[in-house]
Design a protein around this motif. Sequence first.
Motif, PDB file in Angstrom:
ATOM      1  N   ALA A   3       0.829  -1.208   0.000  1.00 37.61           N
ATOM      2  CA  ALA A   3       0.000   0.000   0.000  1.00 37.61           C
ATOM      3  C   ALA A   3       0.868   1.264   0.000  1.00 37.61           C
ATOM      4  O   ALA A   3       0.549   2.238  -0.693  1.00 37.61           O
ATOM      5  CB  ALA A   3      -0.937   0.001   1.206  1.00 37.61           C
ATOM      6  N   TYR A   4       1.959   1.234   0.736  1.00 38.74           N
ATOM      7  CA  TYR A   4       2.869   2.387   0.792  1.00 38.74           C
ATOM      8  C   TYR A   4       3.420   2.701  -0.597  1.00 38.74           C
ATOM      9  O   TYR A   4       3.366   3.848  -1.045  1.00 38.74           O
ATOM     10  CB  TYR A   4       4.010   2.121   1.772  1.00 38.74           C
ATOM     11  CG  TYR A   4       5.089   3.180   1.738  1.00 38.74           C
ATOM     12  CD1 TYR A   4       4.904   4.397   2.389  1.00 38.74           C
ATOM     13  CD2 TYR A   4       6.261   2.983   1.028  1.00 38.74           C
ATOM     14  CE1 TYR A   4       5.877   5.380   2.346  1.00 38.74           C
ATOM     15  CE2 TYR A   4       7.243   3.957   0.979  1.00 38.74           C
ATOM     16  CZ  TYR A   4       7.048   5.152   1.639  1.00 38.74           C
ATOM     17  OH  TYR A   4       8.004   6.133   1.593  1.00 38.74           O
ATOM     18  N   TYR A   5       3.952   1.691  -1.287  1.00 40.03           N
ATOM     19  CA  TYR A   5       4.548   1.918  -2.604  1.00 40.03           C
ATOM     20  C   TYR A   5       3.500   2.229  -3.669  1.00 40.03           C
ATOM     21  O   TYR A   5       3.779   2.956  -4.612  1.00 40.03           O
ATOM     22  CB  TYR A   5       5.429   0.744  -3.019  1.00 40.03           C
ATOM     23  CG  TYR A   5       6.732   0.727  -2.253  1.00 40.03           C
ATOM     24  CD1 TYR A   5       7.661   1.747  -2.419  1.00 40.03           C
ATOM     25  CD2 TYR A   5       7.019  -0.276  -1.350  1.00 40.03           C
ATOM     26  CE1 TYR A   5       8.845   1.762  -1.703  1.00 40.03           C
ATOM     27  CE2 TYR A   5       8.199  -0.279  -0.634  1.00 40.03           C
ATOM     28  CZ  TYR A   5       9.115   0.744  -0.811  1.00 40.03           C
ATOM     29  OH  TYR A   5      10.284   0.755  -0.107  1.00 40.03           O
ATOM     30  N   GLN A   6       2.293   1.702  -3.497  1.00 41.00           N
ATOM     31  CA  GLN A   6       1.222   2.069  -4.426  1.00 41.00           C
ATOM     32  C   GLN A   6       0.877   3.547  -4.268  1.00 41.00           C
ATOM     33  O   GLN A   6       0.685   4.251  -5.250  1.00 41.00           O
ATOM     34  CB  GLN A   6      -0.016   1.198  -4.186  1.00 41.00           C
ATOM     35  CG  GLN A   6       0.142  -0.214  -4.701  1.00 41.00           C
ATOM     36  CD  GLN A   6      -1.013  -1.123  -4.314  1.00 41.00           C
ATOM     37  OE1 GLN A   6      -1.562  -1.012  -3.227  1.00 41.00           O
ATOM     38  NE2 GLN A   6      -1.350  -2.039  -5.212  1.00 41.00           N
ATOM     39  N   LYS A   7       0.827   3.996  -3.021  1.00 44.27           N
ATOM     40  CA  LYS A   7       0.528   5.405  -2.754  1.00 44.27           C
ATOM     41  C   LYS A   7       1.638   6.304  -3.303  1.00 44.27           C
ATOM     42  O   LYS A   7       1.369   7.382  -3.813  1.00 44.27           O
ATOM     43  CB  LYS A   7       0.372   5.623  -1.243  1.00 44.27           C
ATOM     44  CG  LYS A   7      -0.093   7.012  -0.868  1.00 44.27           C
ATOM     45  CD  LYS A   7      -0.217   7.158   0.626  1.00 44.27           C
ATOM     46  CE  LYS A   7      -1.690   7.192   0.970  1.00 44.27           C
ATOM     47  NZ  LYS A   7      -1.926   7.476   2.382  1.00 44.27           N
ATOM     48  N   GLN A   8       2.881   5.826  -3.225  1.00 43.19           N
ATOM     49  CA  GLN A   8       4.025   6.587  -3.735  1.00 43.19           C
ATOM     50  C   GLN A   8       4.145   6.493  -5.265  1.00 43.19           C
ATOM     51  O   GLN A   8       5.000   7.139  -5.850  1.00 43.19           O
ATOM     52  CB  GLN A   8       5.327   6.078  -3.101  1.00 43.19           C
ATOM     53  CG  GLN A   8       5.391   6.209  -1.601  1.00 43.19           C
ATOM     54  CD  GLN A   8       5.344   7.654  -1.156  1.00 43.19           C
ATOM     55  OE1 GLN A   8       6.016   8.506  -1.711  1.00 43.19           O
ATOM     56  NE2 GLN A   8       4.511   7.938  -0.160  1.00 43.19           N
ATOM     57  N   LYS A   9       3.338   5.636  -5.869  1.00 43.76           N
ATOM     58  CA  LYS A   9       3.365   5.382  -7.319  1.00 43.76           C
ATOM     59  C   LYS A   9       4.732   4.874  -7.777  1.00 43.76           C
ATOM     60  O   LYS A   9       5.205   5.202  -8.864  1.00 43.76           O
ATOM     61  CB  LYS A   9       2.944   6.617  -8.095  1.00 43.76           C
ATOM     62  CG  LYS A   9       1.530   7.067  -7.774  1.00 43.76           C
ATOM     63  CD  LYS A   9       1.074   8.154  -8.682  1.00 43.76           C
ATOM     64  CE  LYS A   9      -0.232   8.751  -8.245  1.00 43.76           C
ATOM     65  NZ  LYS A   9      -1.383   7.955  -8.310  1.00 43.76           N
ATOM     66  N   ASN A  10       5.342   4.049  -6.923  1.00 43.60           N
ATOM     67  CA  ASN A  10       6.633   3.438  -7.239  1.00 43.60           C
ATOM     68  C   ASN A  10       6.367   2.081  -7.892  1.00 43.60           C
ATOM     69  O   ASN A  10       6.273   1.048  -7.228  1.00 43.60           O
ATOM     70  CB  ASN A  10       7.469   3.287  -5.973  1.00 43.60           C
ATOM     71  CG  ASN A  10       8.867   2.801  -6.249  1.00 43.60           C
ATOM     72  OD1 ASN A  10       9.103   2.071  -7.200  1.00 43.60           O
ATOM     73  ND2 ASN A  10       9.805   3.215  -5.411  1.00 43.60           N
ATOM     74  N   ARG A  11       6.210   2.083  -9.211  1.00 47.65           N
ATOM     75  CA  ARG A  11       5.819   0.878  -9.953  1.00 47.65           C
ATOM     76  C   ARG A  11       6.813  -0.273  -9.790  1.00 47.65           C
ATOM     77  O   ARG A  11       6.409  -1.423  -9.712  1.00 47.65           O
ATOM     78  CB  ARG A  11       5.643   1.195 -11.428  1.00 47.65           C
ATOM     79  CG  ARG A  11       4.484   2.111 -11.708  1.00 47.65           C
ATOM     80  CD  ARG A  11       4.346   2.322 -13.203  1.00 47.65           C
ATOM     81  NE  ARG A  11       3.435   3.394 -13.528  1.00 47.65           N
ATOM     82  CZ  ARG A  11       2.137   3.240 -13.660  1.00 47.65           C
ATOM     83  NH1 ARG A  11       1.581   2.079 -13.490  1.00 47.65           N
ATOM     84  NH2 ARG A  11       1.378   4.282 -13.971  1.00 47.65           N
ATOM     85  N   VAL A  14       6.287  -1.873  -6.407  1.00 48.79           N
ATOM     86  CA  VAL A  14       4.986  -2.554  -6.418  1.00 48.79           C
ATOM     87  C   VAL A  14       5.116  -3.880  -7.161  1.00 48.79           C
ATOM     88  O   VAL A  14       4.652  -4.917  -6.688  1.00 48.79           O
ATOM     89  CB  VAL A  14       3.894  -1.651  -7.051  1.00 48.79           C
ATOM     90  CG1 VAL A  14       2.621  -2.447  -7.328  1.00 48.79           C
ATOM     91  CG2 VAL A  14       3.593  -0.466  -6.141  1.00 48.79           C
TER      92      VAL A  14
END
Length: 85
Positions: A3-11, A14
């Motif tokens: 969820a953290y990396y999705q929020k950061q948009k770090n594909r 993810v």
Amino acid sequence: ALAYYQKQKNRKEVAVILRNMGIVSYKTGKYDEALDYFQRSAKEDRKLPALRMIRDTYLKLFATHRVKSDSSRANFYSSQYKIFR
């Protein structure tokens, strides 16, 4: 972490997390769950300039479909893997 990396948009992260979750599911015999994670990872991989990541995900999709005796899908992912090899 997902969820953290999705929020950061770090594909990239993810994709790595989804693939790792797929590996854990595969190793515990949860093949349908593993397929879901690998397919989601592949979707993210295709958005990245990282051929090795997509190749690795296709190999895992191939192996999971093979274990499930789905030869049609296994053959498809085998051919996709070979394209990126």
